[in-house]
Design an enzyme around this catalytic site. Structure first.
Site, mmCIF file in Angstrom:
data_model
loop_
_atom_site.group_PDB
_atom_site.id
_atom_site.type_symbol
_atom_site.label_atom_id
_atom_site.label_comp_id
_atom_site.label_asym_id
_atom_site.label_seq_id
_atom_site.Cartn_x
_atom_site.Cartn_y
_atom_site.Cartn_z
ATOM 1 N N HIS A 166 20.098 9.757 -13.133
ATOM 2 C CA HIS A 166 19.324 10.629 -13.945
ATOM 3 C C HIS A 166 17.974 10.141 -14.539
ATOM 4 C CE1 HIS A 166 21.285 8.600 -17.159
ATOM 5 N NE2 HIS A 166 20.495 8.683 -18.120
ATOM 6 N N CYS A 199 -8.063 1.402 -7.181
ATOM 7 C CA CYS A 199 -8.388 1.439 -5.696
ATOM 8 C C CYS A 199 -8.956 0.365 -5.142
ATOM 9 C CB CYS A 199 -9.752 2.590 -6.006
ATOM 10 S SG CYS A 199 -9.375 4.083 -6.328
ATOM 11 N N HIS A 293 -5.789 4.990 -12.658
ATOM 12 C CA HIS A 293 -5.070 5.495 -11.506
ATOM 13 C C HIS A 293 -3.691 5.690 -11.793
ATOM 14 C CE1 HIS A 293 -6.057 4.987 -6.823
ATOM 15 N NE2 HIS A 293 -4.722 5.308 -6.798
HETATM 16 ZN ZN ZN Z 1 -8.467 4.655 -8.436
#
Ligand code: ZN
Ligand code: ZN
Ligand code: ZN
Length: 369
Positions: A166, A199, A293
């Protein structure tokens, strides 16, 4: 009613769960291994042993709170936070306090007791990801709540109290400090360079390759440069996105496959270790953020966090992330068996499944020993 109290120095909030109050003798030095469970409340046919379901993915014609489900979401029976009431923010001298308002839900990923998340088929995992997304989309409409954290505890060392696989969702009226620190750090980078640090990290890892565990169309999994724990693995979308709940269908399809790969590699390489995974995502009350992000952090619990780590915030990691990633890359996960919940697995490369860390020259203890 649980209470949220703020540490006036660090700004860290603590949940004081009055109703879970225990006496000193309730805290045993070691948690005993659980014996065979007489009745598991998460098994099919035991639906009346949990609070009524919030949502379930069911076979056509089956009834709520009865058998015939594939995934079930229920309120936690012992919630850390409660959904009813108002925040009632107030001061107590130099201290800040508010009511412990929030949601604490359990996502039961399969009706079958002897299945792990890794042995679910990629399609089953995709449905779990859809449920995660659905719950966040629903709960973010509540204006009192600002952040949702999805996480999974596996094994006793991972903090799991029930064996049946779970995950959990805790939605809070304040942003957790771990996410706050990530947002602050990534905003600083963004203000300076005009780019998202995550990124940039994905680009560098894909170019360097040495810490990549698994790479796919929309996601990449790697052992982070400054891994705190042996075999710590992060999964990031390759296209910038700050909120997990905005994941498109193609993203869910691919992430189901990547998570299946990563969890199987860990299970095969480390002989089904205790682990946690956490989804770090931006708070509800922001639109898309250019500097943050979302990502999944997978943390096998192979070492003990001890005095030095607690006291200093430093971690001592006995396995370089480059070696960890190399080992995990070499574990081959064979395509899933078409029968749901079953998977044929094989290992290649230099790694054997039953070799404990000690035999490989790595201590499983933290800096305490
Ligand atoms: Zn990013
Ligand atoms: Zn069960
Ligand atoms: Zn994170």
């Amino acid at each position: 009613m649980p209470e949220l109290r703020k540490d006036p120095i660090l700004g860290r909030w603590v949940i004081i769960a009055h109703e879970r109050a225990k006496r000193p003798h309730d805290f045993k030095a070691e948690t005993p291994a659980p014996g065979p469970e007489v009745v598991c409340p998460f098994c099919q046919g035991q639906e009346d042993k949990t609070p009524p379901e919030i949502v379930a993915y069911r076979d056509f014609g089956s009834r709520p709170n009865g058998p015939g489900w594939r995934i079930r979401v229920v309120p936690n029976r012992f919630p850390a936070l409660k959904i009813e009431g108002s925040l009632n923010k107030r001061g107590d001298g130099i201290y800040d306090v508010m009511e412990g308002i929030g949601a604490h839900e359990v996502i039961i990923e399969t009706p079958s007791h002897h299945t792990s998340m890794a042995t679910l088929s990629p399609d089953n995992i995709r449905e779990v990801l859809w449920v995660y997304r659905d719950r966040l989309v629903d709960l973010k409409r509540d204006s009192r709540l600002v952040h949702g954290m999805l996480f999974k505890n596996v094994g006793i060392a991972g903090g799991a109290s029930l064996e049946h696989t779970h995950s959990q969702l805790i939605v809070t009226p304040i942003v957790p400090i771990s996410v706050w620190e990530e947002m602050t750090g990534s905003l600083e980078f963004y203000n300076y360079r005009g780019r998202c640090i995550y990124c940039d990290m994905v680009q560098q890892e894909l170019t360097a390759e040495k810490r990549i565990v698994y790479d796919s169309t929309h996601f990449t999994a790697f052992c982070p440069f400054a891994s705190r724990f042996p075999f710590e693995t992060w999964i990031l979308p390759k296209t910038h996105s700050s909120h997990f709940e905005n994941i498109p269908k193609a993203g869910v399809d691919d992430l189901g496959h990547v998570l299946h790969q990563v969890l199987n590699k860990l299970e095969l390489a480390l002989d089904s270790p205790a682990y946690n995974y956490i989804i770090h995502s931006a708070p509800f009350d922001h639109g898309e953020l250019p500097h943050y992000h979302w990502h999944i952090e997978v943390i096998p619990r192979l070492t003990k966090v001890a005095g030095f780590e607690w006291g200093s915030g430093f971690y001592i990691n006995p396995v370089p992330p480059e070696s960890a990633a190399g080992f995990l890359r070499d574990v081959e996960v064979v395509a899933a068996d078409p029968r749901p919940g079953l998977i044929d697995r094989a290992v290649t490369g230099r790694w054997l499944t039953n070799v404990p860390l000690e035999k490989m020259g790595w201590s499983s203890e933290g800096a305490s020993n």
